[in-house]
Motif scaffolding. Sequence first.
Motif, short mmCIF file in Angstrom:
data_model
loop_
_atom_site.label_atom_id
_atom_site.label_comp_id
_atom_site.label_asym_id
_atom_site.label_seq_id
_atom_site.Cartn_x
_atom_site.Cartn_y
_atom_site.Cartn_z
N GLU A 1 0.83 -1.20 0.00
CA GLU A 1 0.00 0.00 0.00
C GLU A 1 0.86 1.25 0.00
O GLU A 1 2.00 1.25 0.49
CB GLU A 1 -0.92 0.05 1.23
CG GLU A 1 -1.83 -1.13 1.41
CD GLU A 1 -1.26 -2.19 2.32
OE1 GLU A 1 -2.05 -2.96 2.90
OE2 GLU A 1 -0.02 -2.24 2.45
N SER B 1 -3.17 3.65 -2.91
CA SER B 1 -2.89 2.66 -3.94
C SER B 1 -2.41 1.37 -3.29
O SER B 1 -1.82 1.40 -2.21
CB SER B 1 -1.81 3.16 -4.91
OG SER B 1 -2.21 4.35 -5.55
N CYS B 2 -2.65 0.28 -3.98
CA CYS B 2 -2.18 -1.02 -3.50
C CYS B 2 -1.64 -1.76 -4.72
O CYS B 2 -2.42 -2.15 -5.61
CB CYS B 2 -3.29 -1.80 -2.84
SG CYS B 2 -2.85 -3.51 -2.41
N ALA B 3 -0.34 -1.93 -4.76
CA ALA B 3 0.30 -2.63 -5.88
C ALA B 3 0.47 -4.10 -5.53
O ALA B 3 0.93 -4.45 -4.43
CB ALA B 3 1.66 -2.01 -6.17
N ARG C 1 -9.95 -0.62 -9.69
CA ARG C 1 -8.79 -1.46 -9.98
C ARG C 1 -8.34 -1.26 -11.42
O ARG C 1 -9.15 -0.95 -12.29
CB ARG C 1 -9.10 -2.93 -9.71
CG ARG C 1 -10.10 -3.58 -10.65
CD ARG C 1 -10.49 -4.97 -10.12
NE ARG C 1 -9.35 -5.88 -10.06
CZ ARG C 1 -9.34 -6.99 -9.31
NH1 ARG C 1 -10.38 -7.31 -8.57
NH2 ARG C 1 -8.26 -7.76 -9.31
N LYS D 1 -2.15 -2.73 -14.49
CA LYS D 1 -1.10 -2.24 -13.60
C LYS D 1 -1.01 -3.04 -12.31
O LYS D 1 -0.24 -2.70 -11.41
CB LYS D 1 -1.33 -0.76 -13.26
CG LYS D 1 -1.23 0.16 -14.46
CD LYS D 1 -1.41 1.61 -14.05
CE LYS D 1 -1.26 2.54 -15.25
NZ LYS D 1 -1.44 3.98 -14.86
N ASN D 2 -1.84 -4.07 -12.18
CA ASN D 2 -1.86 -4.87 -10.95
C ASN D 2 -2.04 -3.98 -9.72
O ASN D 2 -1.37 -4.16 -8.69
CB ASN D 2 -0.58 -5.70 -10.80
CG ASN D 2 -0.64 -7.00 -11.56
OD1 ASN D 2 -1.49 -7.18 -12.44
ND2 ASN D 2 0.26 -7.91 -11.26
N THR D 3 -2.96 -3.05 -9.81
CA THR D 3 -3.12 -2.06 -8.75
C THR D 3 -4.60 -1.81 -8.47
O THR D 3 -5.42 -1.80 -9.39
CB THR D 3 -2.45 -0.74 -9.14
OG1 THR D 3 -1.06 -0.96 -9.39
CG2 THR D 3 -2.59 0.29 -8.03
N TYR E 1 -7.15 0.94 -6.08
CA TYR E 1 -7.12 2.27 -5.52
C TYR E 1 -8.29 2.45 -4.56
O TYR E 1 -9.30 1.78 -4.66
CB TYR E 1 -7.23 3.32 -6.63
CG TYR E 1 -6.18 3.18 -7.71
CD1 TYR E 1 -6.46 2.47 -8.87
CD2 TYR E 1 -4.92 3.73 -7.55
CE1 TYR E 1 -5.51 2.34 -9.86
CE2 TYR E 1 -3.96 3.60 -8.53
CZ TYR E 1 -4.26 2.90 -9.68
OH TYR E 1 -3.30 2.76 -10.66
N CYS F 1 -4.83 -3.19 2.30
CA CYS F 1 -5.48 -3.87 1.19
C CYS F 1 -5.29 -5.37 1.36
O CYS F 1 -4.33 -5.81 2.03
CB CYS F 1 -4.98 -3.40 -0.17
SG CYS F 1 -3.31 -3.87 -0.58
#
Length: 121
Positions: free
Chosen positions: A6, A21-23, A71, A75-77, A79, A95
């Motif tokens: 996060e 954000s959460c990658a 999502r 980007k594999n992310t 929000y 997340c």
Amino acid sequence: QVQLVESGGGLVQAGDSLRLSCAASGRTFSRYNMGWFRQAPGKEREFVAVISWDSSTFYSNSVKGRFTISRDNAKNTIYLQMNSLQPEDTAVYYCAAANYFRYKVADYDYWGQGTQVTVSS
């Protein structure tokens, strides 16, 4: 296996906005249902929002209309757009990933380390 990181937390004033954000790592990210949870000092971790693999969403009553989860699978992310923040939104935000569209902590298999959000009055 999914690893989550996060970012985006910080100190803001009441009424301000913030985007978390959460990658995620891993090729299967797009298959997971992704949730945001938060934990305030001395309180249990609570559900905030969830987005399904196909972008259906569900929110807790306390944030509905103020927060938006989204999502970007390319980007594999995921929000969390947080608007009209209030002091009671102060917490560590996490997340998490789950195989099913759920809102209970116990239903989530993978967790990030959390990011602090502090809202001053």
